[in-house]
Design a protein around this motif. Structure first.
Motif, PDB file in Angstrom:
ATOM      1  N   ALA A  73      40.645  50.996  39.513  1.00 27.64           N
ATOM      2  CA  ALA A  73      41.734  49.095  39.077  1.00 27.64           C
ATOM      3  C   ALA A  73      41.503  47.955  40.116  1.00 27.64           C
ATOM      4  CB  ALA A  73      42.969  50.305  39.106  1.00 27.64           C
ATOM      5  N   LEU A  74      41.492  48.565  41.322  1.00 31.87           N
ATOM      6  CA  LEU A  74      41.683  48.140  42.187  1.00 31.87           C
ATOM      7  C   LEU A  74      40.055  47.625  42.489  1.00 31.87           C
ATOM      8  CD1 LEU A  74      43.663  47.289  44.881  1.00 31.87           C
ATOM      9  CD2 LEU A  74      42.265  49.257  46.071  1.00 31.87           C
ATOM     10  N   LEU A  75      38.807  47.894  42.098  1.00 26.85           N
ATOM     11  CA  LEU A  75      38.119  47.008  41.976  1.00 26.85           C
ATOM     12  C   LEU A  75      37.858  46.038  41.268  1.00 26.85           C
ATOM     13  CD1 LEU A  75      35.731  49.697  42.986  1.00 26.85           C
ATOM     14  CD2 LEU A  75      36.195  48.094  44.346  1.00 26.85           C
ATOM     15  N   ALA A  76      38.319  46.609  39.802  1.00 25.55           N
ATOM     16  CA  ALA A  76      38.063  45.311  38.594  1.00 25.55           C
ATOM     17  C   ALA A  76      39.333  44.308  39.257  1.00 25.55           C
ATOM     18  CB  ALA A  76      38.548  46.254  37.593  1.00 25.55           C
ATOM     19  N   SER A  77      40.381  44.519  39.378  1.00 28.52           N
ATOM     20  CA  SER A  77      41.041  43.611  40.147  1.00 28.52           C
ATOM     21  C   SER A  77      40.670  42.661  40.854  1.00 28.52           C
ATOM     22  CB  SER A  77      42.591  44.075  40.445  1.00 28.52           C
ATOM     23  OG  SER A  77      42.897  44.079  41.822  1.00 28.52           O
ATOM     24  N   LEU A  78      39.548  43.430  41.996  1.00 29.30           N
ATOM     25  CA  LEU A  78      38.954  42.161  42.965  1.00 29.30           C
ATOM     26  C   LEU A  78      38.184  41.002  42.692  1.00 29.30           C
ATOM     27  CD1 LEU A  78      38.845  44.601  45.884  1.00 29.30           C
ATOM     28  CD2 LEU A  78      40.061  42.638  45.672  1.00 29.30           C
ATOM     29  N   LEU A  96      35.287  39.341  30.998  1.00 31.74           N
ATOM     30  CA  LEU A  96      35.131  40.163  32.187  1.00 31.74           C
ATOM     31  C   LEU A  96      35.612  41.670  31.874  1.00 31.74           C
ATOM     32  CD1 LEU A  96      37.274  37.378  34.388  1.00 31.74           C
ATOM     33  CD2 LEU A  96      34.588  37.899  34.715  1.00 31.74           C
ATOM     34  N   LEU A  97      36.515  42.071  31.125  1.00 35.58           N
ATOM     35  CA  LEU A  97      37.298  43.297  31.517  1.00 35.58           C
ATOM     36  C   LEU A  97      35.925  43.893  30.748  1.00 35.58           C
ATOM     37  CD1 LEU A  97      40.840  43.596  30.101  1.00 35.58           C
ATOM     38  CD2 LEU A  97      39.248  43.638  31.887  1.00 35.58           C
ATOM     39  N   PHE A 110      49.698  39.713  54.185  1.00 36.72           N
ATOM     40  CA  PHE A 110      49.157  38.133  54.008  1.00 36.72           C
ATOM     41  C   PHE A 110      48.744  37.782  52.402  1.00 36.72           C
ATOM     42  CE2 PHE A 110      48.527  38.964  58.883  1.00 36.72           C
ATOM     43  CZ  PHE A 110      49.323  38.094  59.298  1.00 36.72           C
ATOM     44  N   GLY A 111      49.270  38.636  52.084  1.00 32.61           N
ATOM     45  CA  GLY A 111      48.900  38.198  50.616  1.00 32.61           C
ATOM     46  C   GLY A 111      48.055  39.340  50.233  1.00 32.61           C
ATOM     47  N   LEU A 112      47.600  40.264  50.772  1.00 31.10           N
ATOM     48  CA  LEU A 112      46.347  41.343  49.617  1.00 31.10           C
ATOM     49  C   LEU A 112      47.252  42.815  49.364  1.00 31.10           C
ATOM     50  CD1 LEU A 112      44.219  41.964  53.302  1.00 31.10           C
ATOM     51  CD2 LEU A 112      43.688  40.571  51.425  1.00 31.10           C
ATOM     52  N   PHE A 113      47.868  42.739  49.033  1.00 29.70           N
ATOM     53  CA  PHE A 113      49.100  43.677  48.265  1.00 29.70           C
ATOM     54  C   PHE A 113      49.443  43.311  47.000  1.00 29.70           C
ATOM     55  CE2 PHE A 113      53.269  46.270  46.501  1.00 29.70           C
ATOM     56  CZ  PHE A 113      51.927  47.177  47.480  1.00 29.70           C
ATOM     57  N   LEU A 114      49.017  41.798  47.170  1.00 28.27           N
ATOM     58  CA  LEU A 114      49.119  41.377  45.424  1.00 28.27           C
ATOM     59  C   LEU A 114      47.704  41.902  44.733  1.00 28.27           C
ATOM     60  CD1 LEU A 114      50.197  37.608  45.888  1.00 28.27           C
ATOM     61  CD2 LEU A 114      51.529  39.086  44.998  1.00 28.27           C
ATOM     62  N   PHE A 115      46.665  42.496  44.830  1.00 27.72           N
ATOM     63  CA  PHE A 115      45.628  42.820  44.915  1.00 27.72           C
ATOM     64  C   PHE A 115      45.967  44.471  44.149  1.00 27.72           C
ATOM     65  CE2 PHE A 115      42.914  39.988  47.674  1.00 27.72           C
ATOM     66  CZ  PHE A 115      42.294  39.757  46.222  1.00 27.72           C
ATOM     67  N   LEU A 124      38.309  37.237  41.794  1.00 20.63           N
ATOM     68  CA  LEU A 124      37.361  36.467  42.058  1.00 20.63           C
ATOM     69  C   LEU A 124      36.460  35.587  41.034  1.00 20.63           C
ATOM     70  CD1 LEU A 124      34.335  35.995  44.771  1.00 20.63           C
ATOM     71  CD2 LEU A 124      33.324  38.177  43.390  1.00 20.63           C
ATOM     72  N   PHE A 125      35.774  35.937  40.535  1.00 20.25           N
ATOM     73  CA  PHE A 125      35.367  35.627  38.771  1.00 20.25           C
ATOM     74  C   PHE A 125      36.373  34.440  38.286  1.00 20.25           C
ATOM     75  CE2 PHE A 125      32.763  39.062  38.181  1.00 20.25           C
ATOM     76  CZ  PHE A 125      31.501  37.937  38.541  1.00 20.25           C
ATOM     77  N   HIS A 126      37.790  34.594  38.309  1.00 20.23           N
ATOM     78  CA  HIS A 126      39.224  33.509  38.083  1.00 20.23           C
ATOM     79  C   HIS A 126      38.303  32.446  39.504  1.00 20.23           C
ATOM     80  CE1 HIS A 126      40.605  34.873  34.346  1.00 20.23           C
ATOM     81  NE2 HIS A 126      40.357  36.088  35.440  1.00 20.23           N
TER      82      HIS A 126
END
Length: 114
Positions: free
Chosen positions: A93-98, A13-14, A62-67, A102-104
Motif C-alpha cells: 500500500a505504501l509503494l502504491a501510494s508513492l 493507475l490502480l 516534513f510531510g513524509l507521513f502523508l504517504f 508520483l503519477f499525480h
C-alpha cells in the motif's frame, strides 16, 4: 467534471499498479472504477481527519507521513471493496501510494502547462 476525470485517472493507475505489483489484485475495470470512487470519498472525508490527528508527526517528518496516510486510505479502500480489490500488506500500500502520488504530480505538471 474534473472530479470524474480524476476518478478515471485513478482507476487507470490502480489497474496499472495491479498489473505491475503482484501484491495488488483487482477483479476488473468495474472494480477499479469503484475502488477509485471509494478512494476519492475517503480522501475527502477521512484523510483530512487523519491529517489533523497526526499533524505533529507530519510536521516532524516534513510531510513524509502523508504517504503513510495515503497508504492507510488505500488499505481502507481495499477493506471496503472486499475480494474485488485487495492489497497484501502495508508495504504494498505504501509503494502504491508513492506511485500514485508520483503519477499525480506528473499529470498535474502536464495539465498546468496547457
Amino acid at each position: 467534471m474534473k472530479w470524474l476525470a480524476h476518478i478515471i485517472v485513478n482507476a487507470v493507475l490502480l489497474l496499472a499498479l495491479a498489473g505491475y505489483f503482484q501484491s495488488i489484485h483487482l477483479s476488473g475495470v468495474g472494480a477499479a472504477l469503484l475502488a477509485s470512487f471509494l478512494l476519492s470519498l475517503l480522501n475527502m472525508v477521512v484523510k483530512p481527519i487523519l491529517i489533523v490527528l497526526t499533524l505533529p508527526v507530519t510536521v516532524l517528518t516534513f510531510g513524509l507521513f502523508l504517504f503513510v496516510i495515503n497508504a492507510l486510505t488505500l488499505l481502507m479502500t481495499s477493506w471496503l471493496m472486499g475480494d474485488s480489490f485487495t492489497i497484501d500488506g502495508f508495504g504494498a500500500a505504501l509503494l502504491a501510494s508513492l506511485a500514485i502520488s508520483l503519477f499525480h504530480v506528473i499529470i498535474d505538471a502536464i495539465s498546468d502547462r496547457d
